[in-house]
Design an enzyme around this catalytic site. Structure first.
Site, PDB file in Angstrom:
ATOM      1  CE  LYS A 178      -4.193   2.086   1.161  1.00  0.00           C
ATOM      2  NZ  LYS A 178      -5.185   2.421   2.153  1.00  0.00           N
ATOM      3  CB  SER A 248      -6.333  10.926   0.754  1.00  0.00           C
ATOM      4  OG  SER A 248      -5.077  10.294   0.711  1.00  0.00           O
TER       5      SER A 248
HETATM    6  N1  LIG Z   1     -10.910   7.638   4.047  1.00  0.00           N
HETATM    7  C1  LIG Z   1     -10.444   6.513   3.502  1.00  0.00           C
HETATM    8  O1  LIG Z   1     -11.054   5.945   2.593  1.00  0.00           O
HETATM    9  C2  LIG Z   1      -9.153   5.873   3.995  1.00  0.00           C
HETATM   10  C3  LIG Z   1      -8.813   4.602   3.516  1.00  0.00           C
HETATM   11  C4  LIG Z   1      -7.657   4.001   3.997  1.00  0.00           C
HETATM   12  C5  LIG Z   1      -6.870   4.643   4.911  1.00  0.00           C
HETATM   13  N2  LIG Z   1      -7.216   5.881   5.339  1.00  0.00           N
HETATM   14  C6  LIG Z   1      -6.342   6.536   6.307  1.00  0.00           C
HETATM   15  O2  LIG Z   1      -7.066   6.736   7.511  1.00  0.00           O
HETATM   16  C7  LIG Z   1      -6.575   7.896   8.176  1.00  0.00           C
HETATM   17  C8  LIG Z   1      -7.735   8.847   8.434  1.00  0.00           C
HETATM   18  O3  LIG Z   1      -8.271   9.238   7.179  1.00  0.00           O
HETATM   19  P1  LIG Z   1      -9.768   9.779   7.046  1.00  0.00           P
HETATM   20  O4  LIG Z   1     -10.092   9.777   5.609  1.00  0.00           O
HETATM   21  O5  LIG Z   1     -10.663   9.072   7.995  1.00  0.00           O
HETATM   22  O6  LIG Z   1      -9.524  11.274   7.515  1.00  0.00           O
HETATM   23  P2  LIG Z   1     -10.574  12.349   8.055  1.00  0.00           P
HETATM   24  O7  LIG Z   1     -11.963  11.978   7.672  1.00  0.00           O
HETATM   25  O8  LIG Z   1     -10.037  13.666   7.684  1.00  0.00           O
HETATM   26  O9  LIG Z   1     -10.514  12.143   9.610  1.00  0.00           O
HETATM   27  C9  LIG Z   1      -9.347  12.300  10.333  1.00  0.00           C
HETATM   28  C10 LIG Z   1      -9.690  12.723  11.760  1.00  0.00           C
HETATM   29  O10 LIG Z   1      -8.464  13.215  12.301  1.00  0.00           O
HETATM   30  C11 LIG Z   1      -8.731  14.190  13.267  1.00  0.00           C
HETATM   31  N3  LIG Z   1      -8.099  15.484  12.899  1.00  0.00           N
HETATM   32  C12 LIG Z   1      -8.218  16.176  11.762  1.00  0.00           C
HETATM   33  N4  LIG Z   1      -7.565  17.344  11.850  1.00  0.00           N
HETATM   34  C13 LIG Z   1      -7.019  17.390  13.059  1.00  0.00           C
HETATM   35  C14 LIG Z   1      -6.204  18.326  13.733  1.00  0.00           C
HETATM   36  N5  LIG Z   1      -5.846  19.480  13.171  1.00  0.00           N
HETATM   37  N6  LIG Z   1      -5.812  18.023  14.984  1.00  0.00           N
HETATM   38  C15 LIG Z   1      -6.178  16.867  15.567  1.00  0.00           C
HETATM   39  N7  LIG Z   1      -6.956  15.935  14.953  1.00  0.00           N
HETATM   40  C16 LIG Z   1      -7.356  16.200  13.731  1.00  0.00           C
HETATM   41  C17 LIG Z   1     -10.215  14.416  13.293  1.00  0.00           C
HETATM   42  O11 LIG Z   1     -10.766  13.568  14.302  1.00  0.00           O
HETATM   43  P3  LIG Z   1     -11.713  14.151  15.460  1.00  0.00           P
HETATM   44  O12 LIG Z   1     -12.814  14.853  14.725  1.00  0.00           O
HETATM   45  O13 LIG Z   1     -12.166  12.973  16.234  1.00  0.00           O
HETATM   46  O14 LIG Z   1     -10.855  15.089  16.252  1.00  0.00           O
HETATM   47  C18 LIG Z   1     -10.639  13.908  11.917  1.00  0.00           C
HETATM   48  O15 LIG Z   1     -11.981  13.558  11.889  1.00  0.00           O
HETATM   49  C19 LIG Z   1      -5.508   8.494   7.249  1.00  0.00           C
HETATM   50  O16 LIG Z   1      -4.232   8.038   7.629  1.00  0.00           O
HETATM   51  C20 LIG Z   1      -5.867   7.909   5.887  1.00  0.00           C
HETATM   52  O17 LIG Z   1      -4.759   7.837   5.018  1.00  0.00           O
HETATM   53  C21 LIG Z   1      -8.347   6.515   4.918  1.00  0.00           C
END
Ligand SMILES: NC(=O)c1ccc[n+]([C@@H]2O[C@H](COP(=O)([O-])OP(=O)(O)OC[C@H]3O[C@@H](n4cnc5c(N)ncnc54)[C@H](OP(=O)(O)O)[C@@H]3O)[C@@H](O)[C@H]2O)c1
Length: 301
Positions: A178, A248
């Site tokens: 990945k 992303s």
């Molecule tokens: N989305 C996908 O399809 C996917 C697939 C595979 C892997 N991933 C991985 O999963 C991880 C999360 O991705 P996501 O898509 O779920 O991201 P996301 O929707 O942006 O969520 C990330 C979370 O991180 C926290 N966050 C964001 N900004 C912040 C800040 N300034 N300070 C502290 N906390 C903060 C927030 O949680 P709180 O609101 O709880 O504070 C936010 O909801 C990443 O590493 C991504 O590469 C995502």
């Protein structure tokens, strides 16, 4: 209904992927609470599963480190990688805690956990997008979970609730595959502001992608002579399967958000430095993404 014998998980990062995993865990009878730095109302969100058309509501109580009755035994880390240290600051972890890491990239928890903590890595090709309250589960594909230890007692029941979840004793191979795909697709699509499919259609971008992959394969082979290499076909297949998608990292740059470049290409460059290997292709991309983030972040202030 929650199962009193199942773990109570605390979720750091209740974004798209964190909320989806919370939903799978709740379906399997686990309790899930969100961990945040300051008190907030419970989370009420919905998930829309595009494969089945099903919609599901989810409620998650919110705790802060100050409102915890005891140190955390089970933690999920699902924030974007640049916020990991901040999300775990002041988080009281039990000495024998289990941490489930769901982030892309590698190394975001280095130096943040005690040696006695059990770190289980999860690699998923599920895809979730949407808003803070409506999570669009665009794809449920394969997810691999594992570490060097035995399968946890709760794992088998979780597979009934989490489509495509498997346990692997070789999680590192899944992570590395990945990582190579992310290293090749994310920065190039972000810097050129194109869909993933452009890496196949544009000869110049394809050649650049090939150089990223070759350099990554060389490094991974130096780290482990058993690495099969020849990752280009795999990366091309990912770009083809997600041709119309916005990566992303491209989305992060478009909205001026911090990218995960340090945990992806940055990790490869750091490993190269450790081995005395130059990684000019990945290093240059990482620098360009950092610079583009500064510009895009500043323009939104
Ligand atoms: N989305 C996908 O399809 C996917 C697939 C595979 C892997 N991933 C991985 O999963 C991880 C999360 O991705 P996501 O898509 O779920 O991201 P996301 O929707 O942006 O969520 C990330 C979370 O991180 C926290 N966050 C964001 N900004 C912040 C800040 N300034 N300070 C502290 N906390 C903060 C927030 O949680 P709180 O609101 O709880 O504070 C936010 O909801 C990443 O590493 C991504 O590469 C995502």
């Amino acid at each position: 209904m929650s199962d009193p014998a199942a773990p109570h998980w605390f979720l750091a990062g209740a974004g798209h992927i964190g909320t989806l995993v919370a939903c799978y865990l709740q379906r399997a009878g686990h309790r899930v609470s969100v961990l945040r730095a300051s008190a907030r109302a419970p989370i009420e969100a919905s998930l829309h599963f595009h494969g089945s058309g099903r919609r599901q509501h989810i409620s998650l109580p919110v705790h802060t480190p100050a409102t915890l009755a005891a140190p955390i035994e089970h933690l999920i880390v699902a924030c974007k990688t640049p916020y990991t240290a901040k999300a775990l600051a002041g988080c009281p972890l039990a000495a024998d805690a289990t941490v489930l890491r769901l982030q892309n990239g590698i190394g975001s928890l280095d130096g943040l956990l005690a040696p006695t903590t059990r770190l289980i890595e999860t690699v998923t090709t599920n895809a979730v997008t949407g808003t803070a309250t409506v999570h669009e589960v665009v794809a449920e594909n394969q997810s691999w979970m594992g570490d060097s230890g035995p399968r946890p007692t709760w794992f088998d029941a979780l597979t009934a609730a989490w489509p495509g979840l498997v346990w692997t004793e070789d999680i590192r191979s899944a992570q590395w595959r990945k990582l190579v795909a992310n290293a090749a697709i994310n920065p190039l699509t972000a810097l050129h502001d194109v869909d993933n499919g452009a890496l196949l259609d544009d000869a110049g971008l394809h050649a650049h992608m090939q150089r990223v992959v070759t350099e990554a394969d060389t490094l991974l082979t130096a780290l482990d002579a058993g690495w099969p290499g020849h990752s280009l076909a795999m990366v091309e297949a990912v770009a083809r399967a997600t041709a119309a998608n916005t990566s992303s990292m491209r989305a992060d740059l478009q909205r001026g958000a911090a990218t995960e470049i340090d945990a992806i290409n940055g990790w490869l460059v750091a490993q190269g430095a450790r081995l005395g290997m130059d990684m000019p292709v990945n290093a240059e991309l990482a620098e360009r993404v950092r610079a583009a983030h500064k510009v895009s972040h500043a323009s939104r202030r």
